[in-house]
Design a protein around this motif. Structure first.
Motif, PDB file in Angstrom:
ATOM      1  N   LEU A 151       0.871  -1.172   0.000  1.00  0.00           N
ATOM      2  CA  LEU A 151       0.000   0.000   0.000  1.00  0.00           C
ATOM      3  C   LEU A 151       0.908   1.223   0.000  1.00  0.00           C
ATOM      4  O   LEU A 151       1.860   1.296   0.773  1.00  0.00           O
ATOM      5  N   TRP A 152       0.614   2.180  -0.852  1.00  0.00           N
ATOM      6  CA  TRP A 152       1.484   3.339  -1.019  1.00  0.00           C
ATOM      7  C   TRP A 152       1.257   4.417   0.035  1.00  0.00           C
ATOM      8  O   TRP A 152       2.128   5.248   0.258  1.00  0.00           O
ATOM      9  N   ASP A 153       0.112   4.425   0.666  1.00  0.00           N
ATOM     10  CA  ASP A 153      -0.254   5.497   1.599  1.00  0.00           C
ATOM     11  C   ASP A 153      -0.723   4.872   2.908  1.00  0.00           C
ATOM     12  O   ASP A 153      -1.622   4.027   2.904  1.00  0.00           O
ATOM     13  N   PRO A 154      -0.150   5.282   4.046  1.00  0.00           N
ATOM     14  CA  PRO A 154      -0.549   4.679   5.321  1.00  0.00           C
ATOM     15  C   PRO A 154      -2.011   4.926   5.676  1.00  0.00           C
ATOM     16  O   PRO A 154      -2.566   4.222   6.522  1.00  0.00           O
ATOM     17  N   ALA A 155      -2.649   5.879   5.044  1.00  0.00           N
ATOM     18  CA  ALA A 155      -4.069   6.152   5.320  1.00  0.00           C
ATOM     19  C   ALA A 155      -4.947   4.947   4.980  1.00  0.00           C
ATOM     20  O   ALA A 155      -6.066   4.842   5.476  1.00  0.00           O
ATOM     21  N   PHE A 156      -4.428   4.028   4.170  1.00  0.00           N
ATOM     22  CA  PHE A 156      -5.222   2.879   3.748  1.00  0.00           C
ATOM     23  C   PHE A 156      -4.885   1.599   4.514  1.00  0.00           C
ATOM     24  O   PHE A 156      -5.471   0.551   4.261  1.00  0.00           O
ATOM     25  N   GLU A 157      -3.938   1.675   5.443  1.00  0.00           N
ATOM     26  CA  GLU A 157      -3.593   0.508   6.266  1.00  0.00           C
ATOM     27  C   GLU A 157      -4.716   0.179   7.240  1.00  0.00           C
ATOM     28  O   GLU A 157      -5.474   1.054   7.657  1.00  0.00           O
TER      29      GLU A 157
END
Length: 171
Positions: free
Chosen positions: A96-102
């Motif tokens: 995942l490129w952005d931690p907001a989607f973890e």
């Protein structure tokens, strides 16, 4: 890429071949601390790795998909079949490129769809995920996918664990 490249759909994601417009999101990922497990940031190296997404599709007929949100088409990561020249086994990576989607199940959703795709559509009977030791999130995800740590598998770096996926996700 081409109209013949497969597209995978999940409840919340569209997994498709890379497009030139994915570069800003991929570049932001490579410039972030998230790329610690993916060689860190160097503009030229990041561009080379991004270009390799396209080349792998052309040379192998398959490749890593870009994960996009079905709701707005935003690129949030990549996952899918990978087998560069000189690598001993077919690989199933995810990022995942952005931690907001973890922590929302996106990586699992994408990796499970890719695992099913490689076994069903590409005819693979096994694949591995090379995971840097200490990347606990990816190790948990591999286990959730049914993979098991394979200490006897060849590895191209000593700091990697090799997680084995077997046909149909049954490890």
């Amino acid at each position: 890429m081409t109209g013949s490249d497969p597209v995978l759909q999940t409840d919340r994601l569209t997994l498709r071949a890379p497009q030139a417009g994915d570069w800003p999101a991929y570049r932001a990922y490579r410039a972030s601390p998230r790329s610690t497990f993916d060689a860190g940031f160097d503009e030229t190296l990041a561009w080379t790795h991004f270009a390799a997404f396209f080349g792998h599709w052309r040379l192998r007929g398959f490749g890593r998909f870009v994960l996009t949100l079905r709701e707005d088409g935003r690129a949030i990561g990549h996952a899918g079949p990978f087998h560069p020249e000189g690598q001993a086994e077919h690989e199933l990576p995810w990022t995942l490129w952005d931690p907001a989607f973890e922590g929302q199940g996106y990586a699992y959703e994408a990796a499970a769809a890719c695992r099913d795709h490689v076994f069903r559509d590409l005819g693979w009977t096994t694949a591995v995920s090379y995971i840097m030791r200490g990347n606990a999130r990816s190790e948990r995800l591999a286990a959730r996918l049914g993979a098991r740590l394979d200490g006897a598998a060849p590895r191209h770096r000593d700091d990697l664990g090799v997680w084995r996926h077997d046909l149909g996700g049954r490890a």
